[in-house]
Design an enzyme around this catalytic site. Structure first.
Site, short mmCIF file in Angstrom:
data_model
loop_
_atom_site.label_atom_id
_atom_site.label_comp_id
_atom_site.label_asym_id
_atom_site.label_seq_id
_atom_site.Cartn_x
_atom_site.Cartn_y
_atom_site.Cartn_z
N ASP A 248 51.64 60.73 -64.08
CA ASP A 248 51.16 61.96 -64.70
C ASP A 248 50.53 62.83 -63.61
O ASP A 248 49.34 62.70 -63.32
CB ASP A 248 50.15 61.60 -65.79
CG ASP A 248 49.46 62.80 -66.42
OD1 ASP A 248 49.88 63.94 -66.13
OD2 ASP A 248 48.50 62.61 -67.17
N HIS A 422 43.16 61.02 -58.65
CA HIS A 422 44.41 61.42 -58.01
C HIS A 422 44.08 62.11 -56.69
O HIS A 422 43.01 62.70 -56.53
CB HIS A 422 45.15 62.44 -58.88
CG HIS A 422 46.15 61.84 -59.82
ND1 HIS A 422 47.34 61.30 -59.38
CD2 HIS A 422 46.16 61.72 -61.17
CE1 HIS A 422 48.03 60.87 -60.43
NE2 HIS A 422 47.33 61.10 -61.52
N HIS A 456 47.79 57.06 -59.24
CA HIS A 456 48.29 55.71 -59.55
C HIS A 456 49.18 55.27 -58.39
O HIS A 456 50.38 55.02 -58.56
CB HIS A 456 49.12 55.70 -60.83
CG HIS A 456 48.37 56.14 -62.05
ND1 HIS A 456 47.38 55.34 -62.62
CD2 HIS A 456 48.43 57.25 -62.81
CE1 HIS A 456 46.89 55.96 -63.68
NE2 HIS A 456 47.49 57.12 -63.82
N GLU A 481 55.29 53.49 -61.61
CA GLU A 481 55.11 53.92 -63.00
C GLU A 481 56.47 54.33 -63.56
O GLU A 481 57.20 55.10 -62.93
CB GLU A 481 54.11 55.07 -63.14
CG GLU A 481 53.97 55.49 -64.60
CD GLU A 481 52.77 56.37 -64.91
OE1 GLU A 481 52.80 57.06 -65.94
OE2 GLU A 481 51.80 56.36 -64.13
N HIS A 483 56.80 55.36 -67.08
CA HIS A 483 56.32 55.69 -68.42
C HIS A 483 57.44 56.20 -69.34
O HIS A 483 57.48 55.86 -70.53
CB HIS A 483 55.20 56.72 -68.30
CG HIS A 483 54.31 56.79 -69.50
ND1 HIS A 483 53.11 57.46 -69.50
CD2 HIS A 483 54.44 56.27 -70.75
CE1 HIS A 483 52.55 57.36 -70.69
NE2 HIS A 483 53.33 56.65 -71.46
N GLU A 529 51.39 52.02 -66.43
CA GLU A 529 52.27 52.42 -67.53
C GLU A 529 53.74 52.15 -67.23
O GLU A 529 54.58 53.04 -67.26
CB GLU A 529 52.03 53.90 -67.86
CG GLU A 529 50.65 54.12 -68.45
CD GLU A 529 50.31 55.56 -68.75
OE1 GLU A 529 49.60 55.81 -69.75
OE2 GLU A 529 50.73 56.45 -68.00
N GLU A 594 41.19 53.22 -68.14
CA GLU A 594 41.05 54.66 -68.42
C GLU A 594 40.31 54.80 -69.74
O GLU A 594 40.60 54.08 -70.69
CB GLU A 594 42.41 55.36 -68.52
CG GLU A 594 43.21 55.36 -67.23
CD GLU A 594 44.61 55.96 -67.39
OE1 GLU A 594 44.83 56.73 -68.36
OE2 GLU A 594 45.48 55.65 -66.56
N ASN A 654 57.79 70.59 -68.68
CA ASN A 654 56.40 70.60 -68.23
C ASN A 654 55.50 70.19 -69.39
O ASN A 654 55.90 70.23 -70.54
CB ASN A 654 56.01 71.98 -67.70
CG ASN A 654 55.93 73.02 -68.79
OD1 ASN A 654 54.98 73.05 -69.58
ND2 ASN A 654 56.94 73.89 -68.87
N PHE A 658 48.03 69.64 -69.59
CA PHE A 658 47.62 68.24 -69.68
C PHE A 658 47.21 67.68 -68.31
O PHE A 658 46.70 66.56 -68.22
CB PHE A 658 48.76 67.40 -70.29
CG PHE A 658 48.29 66.14 -70.94
CD1 PHE A 658 47.60 66.18 -72.15
CD2 PHE A 658 48.53 64.90 -70.36
CE1 PHE A 658 47.15 65.01 -72.74
CE2 PHE A 658 48.09 63.73 -70.96
CZ PHE A 658 47.40 63.78 -72.16
N ASN A 661 42.27 67.41 -66.63
CA ASN A 661 41.47 66.36 -67.28
C ASN A 661 40.28 65.96 -66.42
O ASN A 661 39.84 64.81 -66.48
CB ASN A 661 42.30 65.09 -67.52
CG ASN A 661 43.70 65.35 -68.00
OD1 ASN A 661 44.64 64.82 -67.43
ND2 ASN A 661 43.86 66.16 -69.02
#
Length: 1122
Positions: A248, A422, A456, A481, A483, A529, A594, A654, A658, A661
């Site tokens: 993400d 990140h 990640h 990842e 996901h 994930e 998380e 996209n 999001f 955060n």
């Protein structure tokens, strides 16, 4: 060195033209070619003394460095300067970072023919800084997506245009490097690449977050030659490896970490692993160093030892900075580590290297609280004793172990007060800078964060050195990842497919081998994930076999699989955490990988998590998601800039905002929630229980020596007194308790007749540290002292003279001559004007209000979201119709007016007889009692339609003159706070102007509120204005004041789009719904912070204020002491 031809040119994998449809970048079994084995970060020192000087300088970093962090265009040059700085004083390391020639093709087949040969003409190409992400320099576009791959899912193929970057630069090799082997080292390239030197292919690699290193000795011109060596690199935006990199984040490409040339002797130290075995009482440490030697020609192990010797020495680098001047670095030697014979039992079976052993008495232990470091130097000498090669790193002594439901560091179940991080810079994307990394660590430490999860993927090598230095527990996470596969049920999951096993294991091995000597790492993570499959057993098994000194973390598959030593769920609710903690069959600790999703105005309920963690055995903390708003700078056509999120670069697919955060804005300005984090993470806890004031030191390794405790007592917001609390040092995990009535504040409390008395205990550092200056407040807590007597509300003092009430058509004007006048429309019930000494203070009001500008959390959950339910009920377009307005009473000192409002959905206006009564969402009776004193008591009785969902708010809205921009309030603050996020906000009297109240969240919504407000004044610069307070038995209010209307906060998609209104919109809420934040994709405001659609009654007092009026005195006049 270089020859005119090379047999390697014909190697199939680097024939990038299509052969029978084969593409090297779409073959998961082919992940590298000519790539050297992973190893620790090498420094290529020329001497033991040189290595010590290097670390002496390298570790002299502190708070001051963070102050030079830049977040604007200057970051581009700073990143290049930083690359040069990182190799300073390393005579055999050269940075190739700088401006390279660059060309971008829309796919790998359209790259310029033979662009990699030396004689290729690149004069028409543009330039690009290296390191960088090319999308942030006008090439291609950034893509932000959370789960969905940015290309059609058809593993391992890339069925889409695949932008391909072609890079060229040149370099000379110094004469001093003659006779040495030349290594080309890429710290990280996204996503796959191949490289050529002087037209010769030298290697191919995947994995966007780990180094790739190739030996290029045979392809370079001689050392000292005038001939330029040409390095060409072809970078693929997408490759089969991209299927393992579905994190993400912004999808950005290119050479985003440094490129280095390193010169090593023919026989050199290529890797070493520092291990320590601490005695049970930590009184001594056995040291084991495994060393690998790279030999130019295959020789037996015995042959190497015939011609060379290997030594290792441990230096107490923590002692270097205790005195000014130039310390004698060599004299800090505390352990000589000797080579063991090949038959020694300590040597692992199958290990083709060398084992050295030593011992250290009374080692100083490393922890996040006391990050003590040593320097390890490993030296290779020839037969004459001359240093041939030298490597070094900072190391520490700490023990990570497991107990029943506990993760132990140095024998203690340390609490993880963590955050996910990140790598992100708003200007340069994934590029790292020393000052910016230090800025992150300084902010984290100042806000009591003690742990970081590298989300990640493995991060820049310097990040680990800094975490060792500053003291930060770390989960190091593999760059894996997948996901999207969770939603692609028709495809076999990569974790179950053997064809992906090699690539997955390679990523785990690369991480562990690079980072294994970093003390800060207490846990390895298998990725994020990526479901759960057979490949995970291979990854877990390899790590457990390679490094038994740390625990293993993996959330996938439900966070309780055999491949994790920690129960590590994400976004688990508190009640489910408690079930696991109380499950006798679960022997592992629970640490949330998380939790508390910090999207916009969020992180409600954080205190509920910490009430559980602080009081439940088996719960050991967690990592908030996440550290920084991942917005990128976007330049408009007019040259202005803003922080952009998904979709603003034409990126499809996209996930919009999001990516926002963070606990901080992109430039690391803290969000208000960081105060809440600091408070709940603070190491000194203060409580008042059953008459006892209890001060607990929750540190595990530090006493309170070096801390100063002070107290401050206030009554109704006014300072009564303060002083220093003289305490003996409190041992770790110990407490001090005292009867609060025996404290030095007691006499002040006893002499006060105020309705509320609060005691604050503050804890500050007496000395400066690496991360903060002396005087920094580490902990602060406010407790309310018991009341001496009951306080009861009483009626308004009506001895203020006579009032005049005049009816003029549809208006009634109520006034006290030359002091104030209030005009109310008897048809609508609205106040049309309120003047104080001829000065307008209110433009319009007073209306009931039940709506708020939706937050990101309000929007989460699709049709089940609060916003969807509000919209379905018509609450988003609520319109108030005046059912009736009547003057109930007029006397010489009071006027009483009753207004009944019906809240209906807009578009349904009309007389009530034409209305379906079920469309009435709210019936609100508002009674105004206007006194000669100028006081207006507003009594509200609200009857919501019982079929409504939980309400956003219940309160009143008024619009004040824009000049009334000086706000003083008695309540929680000074920062933004809400009913479910106010633990850190202390009750006091605060003052801000309206613009200072505003929180500039990148995406606007409900914000800028202040909780538990008893009273507030809104004044112009001359001191005239209006006072508002709770009244009667009503509880304190939620208050906000903004130049931006609720509808404007809802309309704008960026903070800078907001347009100020012609008034200040003030909300005085009897109830305000919580923010939620357990996650942002389901409705998760806890029940106690929801507002049910039931009857609500409350009263508010309003009155004019002048320069001589005190809000505190007005408030005091409401009460009498019984």
């Amino acid at each position: 060195m270089a020859s005119s031809s090379s047999s390697l040119v014909g190697v199939g994998p680097l024939h990038l033209t299509q052969q029978n449809g084969y593409k090297v970048w779409e073959d998961p079994s082919f992940i590298k070619w000519r790539k050297r084995d992973p190893h620790v970060t090498l420094h290529c020192h020329d001497s033991l003394e040189g290595s010590l000087k290097y670390w002496y300088q390298r570790n002299k970093v502190d708070l001051l460095v963070s102050q030079s962090a830049v977040w604007n265009d200057d970051a581009i040059q700073r990143s290049l300067d930083c690359a040069a700085f990182w190799v300073k004083d390393l005579p055999f390391v050269k940075s190739l970072s700088g401006y390279w020639k660059f060309f971008i093709a829309d796919n790998p087949y359209n790259v310029p023919t033979n662009f990699y040969v030396s004689e290729f003409q690149d004069s028409e190409w543009k330039t690009l800084p290296v390191p960088s992400n090319w999308q942030l320099h006008g090439f291609d576009r950034p893509i932000y997506t959370n789960v969905v791959y940015p290309f059609p899912v058809d593993p391992p193929f890339i069925r889409v245009e695949n932008p391909t970057g072609c890079y060229r630069t040149d370099f000379h090799i110094p004469k001093e490097w003659e006779g040495r082997r030349i290594l080309l080292h890429f710290e990280a390239v996204d996503s796959a690449f191949c490289a050529w030197i002087n037209g010769h292919p030298v290697g191919y690699s995947q994995d966007s977050r780990l180094p790739a290193e190739f030996e290029i000795t045979d392809f370079c011109h001689p050392c000292g030659s005038d001939l330029k060596n040409v390095l060409a690199v072809q970078v693929f935006r997408w490759s089969d490896g991209s299927y393992l990199e579905d994190q993400d984040q912004w999808r950005l490409s290119g050479i985003h970490r440094d490129v280095l040339l390193m010169a090593k002797p023919e026989v050199f130290i290529t890797d070493y692993f520092f291990k320590s075995n601490l005695a049970e009482d930590f009184s001594c440490a056995e040291i084991l160093v495994e060393v690998k030697i790279d030999k130019l020609h295959e020789t037996s192990e015995d042959n190497v030892l015939t011609n060379y010797s290997i030594e290792a020495t441990l230096f107490d680098s923590g002692s270097w900075y205790t005195s000014d001047g130039n310390p004698d670095l060599l004299s800090s030697n505390v352990a000589d580590i000797k080579l063991q014979p090949s038959s020694a039992p300590a040597i692992p079976l199958g290990f083709h290297g060398y084992v050295l052993k030593g011992k250290l008495q009374s080692p100083k232990l490393w922890s996040a609280e006391k990050p003590y470091l040593y320097t390890l130097v490993v030296v290779l000498k020839d037969q004459s004793g001359r240093v041939v090669d030298c490597e070094s790193s900072s190391v520490g002594f700490r023990n990570v172990s497991k107990a029943h439901k506990q993760l132990l560091v140095n024998g203690h179940a340390v609490v993880i007060r963590g955050v996910n991080r990140h790598e992100h810079h708003p200007q340069v994307g994934k590029v790292n800078m020393e000052s910016c990394m230090i800025k992150d660590l300084v902010l984290m430490k100042q806000n009591n964060i003690n742990a970081v999860r590298n989300s990640h993927y493995p991060q820049h090598p310097r990040w680990y050195e800094l975490c060792d230095l500053f003291g930060m527990y770390m989960i190091d996470e593999a760059n894996i990842e997948t996901h999207h596969f969770d939603y692609s049920k028709h495809l076999k999951h990569p974790t179950m497919e053997s064809m992906w096993a090699t690539a997955m294991l390679d990523r785990v091995i690369g991480m562990v081998e690079r980072d294994k000597n970093h003390t800060c790492i207490i846990s390895w993570s298998l990725g994020n994930e990526s479901g759960f499959g057979t490949n995970h057993f291979a990854l877990a098994g390899w790590i457990r076999g390679r490094d038994s000194s740390r625990v293993l973390h993996y959330e996938g598959g439900g966070s309780r699989t055999p491949c994790t030593d920690i129960v590590c769920p994400m976004y688990m609710r508190v009640w489910d955490m408690l079930k696991i903690a109380n499950d006798p069959t679960e022997t592992r600790p629970l640490i949330l990988c998380e939790y508390s999703h910090a999207m916009g105005n969020s992180n409600g309920n954080l205190h509920i998590y910490w009430e559980a963690i602080d009081n439940t055995f088996g719960l050991q903390g967690g990592f908030i998601w996440d550290w920084v708003d991942q917005a990128l700078v976007k330049v408009y056509e007019d040259g202005t800039k803003h922080w952009a999120y998904g979709g603003e670069f034409g990126d499809v697919p996209n996930d919009l905002n999001f990516c926002l955060n963070g606990l901080t804005f992109p430039d690391r300005t803290p969000h208000p929630v960081l105060h809440e984090v600091k408070y709940l993470y603070q190491p000194i806890k203060v409580t008042l229980n059953e008459g006892k004031l209890e001060i607990k030191n929750t540190h595990f390794f530090q006493t309170t020596e070096g801390l100063e405790f002070s107290w401050y007592i206030s009554a109704d917001g006014n300072n009564l007194g303060s002083g220093i609390l003289d305490l003996a040092p409190i041992k770790p995990q110990s407490k001090y308790a005292v009867d609060w009535q025996s404290g030095p504040w007691y006499s002040l409390w006893a002499s006060s007749s105020s309705s509320e008395v609060f005691l604050i205990i503050r804890v500050k550092l007496l000395s400066s540290t690496r991360w903060v200056e002396a005087g920094h407040i580490t902990s602060s807590a406010q407790v309310q002292l018991p009341g001496k007597r009951a306080i009861v509300p009483h009626a308004i003092d009506i001895s203020g003279g006579n009032i005049v009430a005049e009816t003029q058509g549809d208006t009634i004007v109520v006034k006290q001559q030359d002091i104030w006048d209030l005009t109310l429309n008897t048809k609508t019930g609205l106040v049309e004007s309120w003047k104080v000494k001829g000065i307008h203070v209110m433009k319009k009001g007073i209306l009931p209000c039940f709506w708020r500008a939706p937050t990101d959390n309000d929007k989460g959950g699709q049709s089940a979201s609060y916003l969807s339910r509000w919209q379905a009920a018509g609450m988003d377009c609520l319109h108030f119709v005046t059912k009736n307005c009547s003057v109930k009473n007029i006397s010489e000192d009071t006027v009483r007016i009753l207004v009944v409002y019906l809240g209906i959905t807009k578009g349904e206006e009309g007389s009530l007889s034409n209305q379906d009564k079920s469309k009435v969402l709210f019936t609100t009776e508002m009674t105004y009692t206007i006194y000669a004193s100028g006081d207006v008591i507003v009594e509200c009785n609200v009857e919501p339609n019982p079929d409504l969902p939980p309400l956003p708010r219940v309160g009143i809205e008024l619009n004040l003159e824009k000049s009334l921009d000086q706000v003083t309030w008695y309540g929680r603050g000074p920062f933004e706070c809400y009913p479910d996020r106010k633990a850190a906000a202390q009750v006091a009297i605060y003052e801000h102007n309206v613009s200072e109240l505003h929180v500039p969240y990148i995406v606007p919504g409900e914000s800028s509120g202040r909780a538990d407000v008893r009273w507030a004044t809104f004044r112009n610069k001359n001191g005239f204005g209006i006072y508002a307070s709770k009244y009667g038995s009503s509880p304190p209010m939620q208050m906000s004041a903004s130049y931006y209307s609720t509808s404007e906060l809802d309309r704008a998609t960026h903070n800078e789009e907001l347009i100020e209104g012609d008034s200040i919109e003030v909300h005085l809420d009897h109830k305000h719904m919580g923010l939620g934040g357990d996650d942002s994709w389901s409705p998760c405001v806890h029940e106690q912070y929801l507002i049910p659609p039931v009857s609500h009654s409350f009263s508010v007092r309003l009155c004019p204020v002048t320069p001589t009026t005190s809000g505190y005195e007005i408030y005091k006049s409401q009460f009498q002491t019984s």
